[in-house]
Motif scaffolding. Structure first.
Motif, PDB file in Angstrom:
ATOM      1  N   GLY A 163       0.921  -1.177  -0.544  1.00 16.09           N
ATOM      2  CA  GLY A 163       0.224  -0.272   0.263  1.00 16.09           C
ATOM      3  C   GLY A 163       1.065   1.293   0.089  1.00 16.09           C
ATOM      4  O   GLY A 163      -0.094   2.690   0.178  1.00 16.09           O
ATOM      5  N   LYS A 164       1.953   1.132  -0.059  1.00 18.18           N
ATOM      6  CA  LYS A 164       3.038   2.578  -0.287  1.00 18.18           C
ATOM      7  C   LYS A 164       3.342   3.221  -1.769  1.00 18.18           C
ATOM      8  O   LYS A 164       3.039   4.418  -1.271  1.00 18.18           O
ATOM      9  CB  LYS A 164       4.293   2.247   0.027  1.00 18.18           C
ATOM     10  N   TYR A 165       3.313   2.320  -2.932  1.00 16.65           N
ATOM     11  CA  TYR A 165       3.467   3.004  -3.614  1.00 16.65           C
ATOM     12  C   TYR A 165       2.003   2.409  -5.005  1.00 16.65           C
ATOM     13  O   TYR A 165       1.845   1.719  -4.342  1.00 16.65           O
ATOM     14  CB  TYR A 165       4.558   2.279  -4.461  1.00 16.65           C
ATOM     15  N   HIS A 166       2.000   2.977  -5.843  1.00 13.07           N
ATOM     16  CA  HIS A 166       1.099   2.834  -6.938  1.00 13.07           C
ATOM     17  C   HIS A 166       2.597   3.095  -7.841  1.00 13.07           C
ATOM     18  O   HIS A 166       2.842   3.755  -8.071  1.00 13.07           O
ATOM     19  CB  HIS A 166       0.318   4.188  -7.091  1.00 13.07           C
ATOM     20  N   ALA A 179      -0.177   7.733  -1.129  1.00 10.74           N
ATOM     21  CA  ALA A 179      -0.599   7.927  -0.417  1.00 10.74           C
ATOM     22  C   ALA A 179      -0.879   9.956  -0.782  1.00 10.74           C
ATOM     23  O   ALA A 179      -1.920  10.403  -0.816  1.00 10.74           O
ATOM     24  CB  ALA A 179      -0.201   8.683   0.751  1.00 10.74           C
ATOM     25  N   THR A 180       0.170   9.674  -1.523  1.00 14.36           N
ATOM     26  CA  THR A 180       0.103  12.124  -2.137  1.00 14.36           C
ATOM     27  C   THR A 180       0.306  11.854  -3.784  1.00 14.36           C
ATOM     28  O   THR A 180      -0.714  12.920  -4.055  1.00 14.36           O
ATOM     29  CB  THR A 180       1.916  12.553  -1.887  1.00 14.36           C
ATOM     30  N   GLY A 181       0.696  10.878  -4.114  1.00 18.61           N
ATOM     31  CA  GLY A 181       0.347  11.072  -5.711  1.00 18.61           C
ATOM     32  C   GLY A 181       1.986  11.229  -6.528  1.00 18.61           C
ATOM     33  O   GLY A 181       1.609  11.604  -8.021  1.00 18.61           O
ATOM     34  N   LYS A 182       2.675  11.406  -5.561  1.00 18.99           N
ATOM     35  CA  LYS A 182       3.995  12.045  -6.580  1.00 18.99           C
ATOM     36  C   LYS A 182       4.533  10.624  -6.512  1.00 18.99           C
ATOM     37  O   LYS A 182       4.710   9.976  -6.164  1.00 18.99           O
ATOM     38  CB  LYS A 182       4.812  13.246  -5.341  1.00 18.99           C
ATOM     39  N   PRO A 183       5.908  11.179  -7.795  1.00 14.61           N
ATOM     40  CA  PRO A 183       6.800  10.652  -8.100  1.00 14.61           C
ATOM     41  C   PRO A 183       7.409   9.944  -7.241  1.00 14.61           C
ATOM     42  O   PRO A 183       7.483  10.562  -6.579  1.00 14.61           O
ATOM     43  CB  PRO A 183       7.231  11.429  -9.607  1.00 14.61           C
ATOM     44  N   VAL A 184       7.990   8.538  -7.330  1.00 14.50           N
ATOM     45  CA  VAL A 184       8.844   8.461  -6.338  1.00 14.50           C
ATOM     46  C   VAL A 184      10.234   8.552  -6.703  1.00 14.50           C
ATOM     47  O   VAL A 184      10.369   7.205  -8.032  1.00 14.50           O
ATOM     48  CB  VAL A 184       8.891   7.296  -5.488  1.00 14.50           C
ATOM     49  N   THR A 185      11.369   8.644  -6.608  1.00 10.93           N
ATOM     50  CA  THR A 185      12.263   8.350  -7.628  1.00 10.93           C
ATOM     51  C   THR A 185      13.595   8.308  -6.777  1.00 10.93           C
ATOM     52  O   THR A 185      13.165   7.884  -4.793  1.00 10.93           O
ATOM     53  CB  THR A 185      13.074   9.979  -7.734  1.00 10.93           C
ATOM     54  N   GLY A 186      14.927   7.828  -7.566  1.00 13.10           N
ATOM     55  CA  GLY A 186      15.785   7.325  -6.008  1.00 13.10           C
ATOM     56  C   GLY A 186      15.112   4.984  -5.521  1.00 13.10           C
ATOM     57  O   GLY A 186      16.056   4.827  -4.912  1.00 13.10           O
TER      58      GLY A 186
END
Ligand SMILES: [Cu+2]
Length: 199
Positions: free
Chosen positions: A92-95, A121-128
């Motif tokens: 449930g952390k990432y989409h 949760a925020t819909g922001k891209p996750v980098t790194g």
């Protein structure tokens, strides 16, 4: 001579006779081949060889394979179209949104995948992230025959090159992402058609 030996000798003789027959009798059909010295028939062949019919064995017909279609309903999650490999990770952390390039890969053809990973949760891209995409056929207990290479393109998009689905049917697409915010995994079914849409 005991019985065994007699039998062995008889069998040997029979085989010799068979060989002599095969080799010695010139076929009626063939004037084509250069006759490889069929002249000298072995004179020692037993005179009255019982003409044993070759291949009288019961050729057991291989049962017309009644392989039940692998449609185990209920067990396998339904396969999805290539443009819907998309969902929240098991933690449930990432989409994850996986895009195949081309959208419907040809059977047994190399393709790329791009996965957009966003914070659930925020819909922001996750980098790194340490990112990996894999495909297996769990019912067949095998994976791909290629080893995919993964790299981050930026803006939360991760590219996987060297993907290849070599069998039609239900594949499990699995993404693994690990980062500062933790790890998460996507597991979805994708149905690889035998042929691409446009073929
Ligand atoms: Cu398979």
């Amino acid at each position: 001579m005991n019985f065994k030996t007699t039998c062995a000798v008889l069998i040997s003789l029979a085989m010799l006779a068979l060989c002599a027959c095969d080799g010695g009798q010139p076929d009626k059909k063939g004037a084509e081949k250069p006759a490889a010295g069929a002249a000298s028939a072995p004179g020692d062949a037993p005179s009255s060889a019982p003409g044993s019919a070759p291949g009288s064995g019961p050729a057991s017909a291989p049962g017309a394979g009644a392989t039940s279609a692998p449609g185990g309903k209920g067990k396998i999650p339904p396969a999805v179209a290539a443009d819907k490999i998309d969902g929240k990770g098991t933690d449930g952390k990432y989409h994850f949104k996986v895009t195949f390039k081309p959208a419907v890969p040809g059977l047994n053809e190399m393709f790329k995948a791009e996965t957009l990973v966003t914070d659930a949760a925020t819909g922001k891209p996750v980098t790194g992230l340490k990112f990996k995409l894999d495909a297996t056929m769990p019912e067949h207990r095998h994976g791909m025959m290629t080893k995919a290479q993964h790299k981050e393109l930026g803006e939360g998009i991760y590219q996987s090159e060297g993907m290849k689905l070599h069998m039609p049917g239900s594949w499990e697409i699995r993404a693994d992402a690990k980062g500062d915010a933790g790890e998460d995994h996507l597991k979805l079914r994708y149905n690889q058609p035998a042929r691409a849409k446009d073929q």
